[in-house]
Each structure stands twice: as structure tokens, then as C-alpha cells.
Design an enzyme around this catalytic site. Structure first.
Site, mmCIF file in Angstrom:
data_model
loop_
_atom_site.group_PDB
_atom_site.id
_atom_site.type_symbol
_atom_site.label_atom_id
_atom_site.label_comp_id
_atom_site.label_asym_id
_atom_site.label_seq_id
_atom_site.Cartn_x
_atom_site.Cartn_y
_atom_site.Cartn_z
ATOM 1 C CE1 TYR A 1 -3.931 2.284 0.575
ATOM 2 C CE2 TYR A 1 -2.487 3.352 2.156
ATOM 3 C CZ TYR A 1 -3.642 3.355 1.397
ATOM 4 O OH TYR A 1 -4.507 4.430 1.454
HETATM 5 P P1 NAP Z 1 -13.877 3.677 0.625
HETATM 6 O O1 NAP Z 1 -15.137 4.231 1.183
HETATM 7 O O2 NAP Z 1 -13.612 2.222 0.728
HETATM 8 O O3 NAP Z 1 -13.766 4.146 -0.865
HETATM 9 C C1 NAP Z 1 -12.983 3.495 -1.827
HETATM 10 C C2 NAP Z 1 -13.594 3.820 -3.166
HETATM 11 O O4 NAP Z 1 -12.774 3.264 -4.185
HETATM 12 C C3 NAP Z 1 -14.984 3.229 -3.311
HETATM 13 O O5 NAP Z 1 -15.832 4.207 -3.871
HETATM 14 C C4 NAP Z 1 -14.768 2.075 -4.293
HETATM 15 O O6 NAP Z 1 -15.904 1.932 -5.134
HETATM 16 C C5 NAP Z 1 -13.597 2.586 -5.099
HETATM 17 N N1 NAP Z 1 -12.845 1.506 -5.741
HETATM 18 C C6 NAP Z 1 -12.024 0.588 -5.184
HETATM 19 N N2 NAP Z 1 -11.559 -0.257 -6.120
HETATM 20 C C7 NAP Z 1 -12.109 0.126 -7.306
HETATM 21 C C8 NAP Z 1 -12.041 -0.346 -8.628
HETATM 22 N N3 NAP Z 1 -11.294 -1.412 -8.969
HETATM 23 N N4 NAP Z 1 -12.736 0.302 -9.582
HETATM 24 C C9 NAP Z 1 -13.499 1.368 -9.274
HETATM 25 N N5 NAP Z 1 -13.612 1.882 -8.032
HETATM 26 C C10 NAP Z 1 -12.928 1.253 -7.060
HETATM 27 O O7 NAP Z 1 -12.614 4.365 1.344
HETATM 28 P P2 NAP Z 1 -12.036 5.852 1.312
HETATM 29 O O8 NAP Z 1 -11.293 5.984 2.587
HETATM 30 O O9 NAP Z 1 -13.059 6.865 0.943
HETATM 31 O O10 NAP Z 1 -10.930 5.727 0.172
HETATM 32 C C11 NAP Z 1 -10.792 6.658 -0.871
HETATM 33 C C12 NAP Z 1 -9.325 6.876 -1.163
HETATM 34 O O11 NAP Z 1 -8.700 7.485 -0.031
HETATM 35 C C13 NAP Z 1 -8.522 5.602 -1.456
HETATM 36 O O12 NAP Z 1 -7.647 5.842 -2.547
HETATM 37 C C14 NAP Z 1 -7.710 5.414 -0.182
HETATM 38 O O13 NAP Z 1 -6.517 4.692 -0.401
HETATM 39 C C15 NAP Z 1 -7.470 6.836 0.225
HETATM 40 N N6 NAP Z 1 -7.118 7.040 1.629
HETATM 41 C C16 NAP Z 1 -8.007 6.773 2.615
HETATM 42 C C17 NAP Z 1 -7.637 6.991 3.933
HETATM 43 C C18 NAP Z 1 -8.572 6.703 5.084
HETATM 44 O O14 NAP Z 1 -8.113 6.719 6.235
HETATM 45 N N7 NAP Z 1 -9.846 6.469 4.867
HETATM 46 C C19 NAP Z 1 -6.359 7.490 4.231
HETATM 47 C C20 NAP Z 1 -5.486 7.753 3.197
HETATM 48 C C21 NAP Z 1 -5.878 7.543 1.887
HETATM 49 P P3 NAP Z 1 -16.597 0.529 -5.518
HETATM 50 O O15 NAP Z 1 -16.409 -0.394 -4.345
HETATM 51 O O16 NAP Z 1 -18.009 0.925 -5.788
HETATM 52 O O17 NAP Z 1 -15.880 0.076 -6.748
#
Ligand code: NAP
Length: 255
Positions: free
Chosen positions: A158
Site C-alpha cells: 500500500y
Molecule cells: P472507501 O469508502 O472504501 O472508498 C474506496 C472507493 O474506491 C470506493 O468508492 C470504491 O468503489 C472505489 N474503488 C475501489 N476499487 C475500485 C475499482 N477497482 N474500480 C473502481 N472503483 C474502485 O474508502 P475511502 O477511505 O473513501 O478511500 C478513498 C481513497 O482514499 C482511497 O484511494 C484510499 O486509499 C485513500 N485514503 C483513505 C484513507 C482513510 O483513512 N480512509 C487514508 C489515506 C488515503 P466501488 O467499491 O463501488 O468500486
């Protein structure tokens, strides 16, 4: 005074939940027309309904970002439906599995994480940027992480994928700066989303309490705190900002 210009179009991958959903709502409140992409159709339709309830024109395009052909079709559908593309927020991502040492990593795990987090961002930009240029210029924001600046033991794949997002973004920023496309990164610290629930347990888990103590701000952040940064990076107020990795992490990486 209301402008005669058509309202701008923002495309958000990973718009079906979490940071992407909150950002879609924030763009709608700024009068953007919004396209959201993700794999889950029911969640996509629910976010579109929320966007429409705010008075925004909105479209869900079912997209798996690991497939270039689907990203190409997403951009084509956006331009076909709304006639332009001004802003792209490449936010879809997966966390994979934490707690694996480097010696325990597998090709399947690597492919799962890199296909979504790195391939997905590269090939999204490949198709978005020409469409943004055709629309007269605009902004791309890609989601990395605090783990795109600092590492964590047990998170090598990651971490490497999120460092890669910064590298891809800075390279594109250099390539397109003279064509009116700014490319920046937003790097969240721990934010309350489904991803955090998957990683640390739902609700007020001990894992989340432990993470909060590692953040100088002393708490987990909200999706709105990331959305605000994304909307600003995409706005004319950030017209001289490109190639930047904006950490929105409660000070996590300041140590
Ligand atoms: P989340 O609610 O799990 O959102 C992840 C999103 O990515 C979902 O909308 C999912 O949509 C989409 N996704 C995953 N794989 C995909 C694929 N193959 N094709 C299309 N869409 C895909 O979590 P989140 O925290 O909001 O994450 C959003 C971003 O923030 C990610 O890049 C994550 O690494 C980053 N991030 C999060 C955190 C944290 O603490 N939450 C911290 C640092 C960075 P579907 O399932 O509908 O495909």
C-alpha cells in the site's frame, strides 16, 4: 451575477462511498455537474440521488478502474453526456492487507493493490487529460495518503502504491503545466470511512483509538475535511498550484 458559461464538470472515481462521495457532494454544492464512477451500482445510484437532491446534474458510470478500457469509456461517456470535462478526482483505491512483512508479500496482493491504486490513476489520467485540454484546461487531483510520504511496517505494498501516486502526479504536472492542466495530490491521514472500518474495525474500535493517538490533532479526520481540500485544489483559487502533495493528515507526517 449568474454566468452564461455552462457549469463545470467534475469526474470522481471511487465516488460510491467515503471521500469520493463527500467530494462529489462538495463539488455539487459549488455548482459543478458531477460524474461519479465505481463498481457498486446500488451505492452509485444512491449518491446520484443525493447529488440530484442538491440540485446538481449527476451521472453514475459503472467503472472498474483496473481496466483501461473502462476508464476510456468513462471519459467518453462523460464528454458525450455533459459535453466537457474540467476536473478529475482520481480517488478510487484499495487498502489491501496490512500486517504482512516484505517477505510475506504475494504477487496476487501486489496486483490487487497496484492495479487499483497505480494502474487506475495512470490510465485515468491518460484519458482524462486530453479531454480536459479540449475543454480549455482544468485540474486533476489524485488521492495518495500520508503513507505516500512516510512508511508503516507491514504496509509495504500500500505504501509503495501511494508513493507511486505522488510520482505519477508530479510527472503529469510537469508534462501538462503549459497546457492549462494542473495536477495535484491530496494525501489524507486516517479518515472515518468504510476503508478505515475495514482496517481497524467499525464504530469506536480500539484500533481507531490507537490510530487517533498517533495523530498530533488527536483524532481521526472527516471526509468533509478531505473534500474541502480537493475542491480548493480544483478551483481558480489554486491557479498557481501544480505538482503539490497536499497532506490533510492532522499533522501525522509533520513529526
Ligand atoms: P472507501 O469508502 O472504501 O472508498 C474506496 C472507493 O474506491 C470506493 O468508492 C470504491 O468503489 C472505489 N474503488 C475501489 N476499487 C475500485 C475499482 N477497482 N474500480 C473502481 N472503483 C474502485 O474508502 P475511502 O477511505 O473513501 O478511500 C478513498 C481513497 O482514499 C482511497 O484511494 C484510499 O486509499 C485513500 N485514503 C483513505 C484513507 C482513510 O483513512 N480512509 C487514508 C489515506 C488515503 P466501488 O467499491 O463501488 O468500486
Amino acid at each position: 451575477m449568474k454566468s452564461n458559461q455552462p457549469s463545470k464538470v467534475a469526474l470522481i472515481t471511487g465516488g460510491t462511498s467515503g471521500i469520493g462521495r463527500a467530494s462529489a457532494l462538495a463539488f455539487a454544492k459549488e455548482n459543478y455537474r458531477v460524474v461519479i464512477a465505481g463498481r457498486r451500482e446500488k451505492e452509485g445510484a444512491a449518491v446520484v440521488a443525493e447529488l440530484k437532491a442538491l440540485g446538481a446534474e449527476a451521472l453514475f458510470v459503472r467503472t472498474d478502474v483496473t481496466r483501461e478500457s473502462e476508464l476510456a469509456a468513462l471519459v467518453a461517456r462523460t464528454v458525450e453526456h455533459f459535453g466537457r470535462l474540467d476536473v478529475a478526482f482520481n480517488n478510487a483505491g484499495v487498502e489491501g492487507q496490512f500486517g504482512l512483512t516484505t517477505a510475506e508479500q504475494t504477487e496476487d496482493h501486489y496486483n490487487h493493490v497496484f492495479d487499483a491504486n497505480v494502474r487506475g490513476v495512470l490510465f485515468a489520467m491518460k484519458h482524462e487529460i486530453p479531454a480536459i485540454i479540449k475543454s480549455g484546461g482544468g485540474s486533476v487531483v489524485n488521492t495518495s495518503s500520508a503513507f505516500g510520504s512516510v512508511a508503516v511496517a507491514g504496509g509495504a505494498v500500500y505504501v509503495a502504491s501511494k508513493f507511486a501516486v505522488v510520482g505519477l502526479s508530479k510527472s503529469a504536472a510537469l508534462e501538462y503545466a503549459q497546457q492549462g492542466v494542473r495536477v495535484n495530490v491530496v494525501s489524507p491521514g486516517p479518515i472515518q470511512t468504510e476503508m478505515l472500518d475495514r482496517a481497524f474495525g467499525a464504530g469506536e474500535s480500539d484500533g481507531k483509538k490507537g490510530i487517533a493517538t498517533q495523530v498530533p490533532a488527536g483524532r481521526i479526520g472527516t471526509v468533509e475535511e478531505i473534500a474541502g481540500a480537493v475542491v480548493w485544489l480544483s478551483s481558480p483559487g489554486a491557479s498557481y498550484v501544480t505538482g503539490v502533495d497536499l497532506l490533510v493528515d492532522g499533522g501525522y507526517t509533520a513529526r
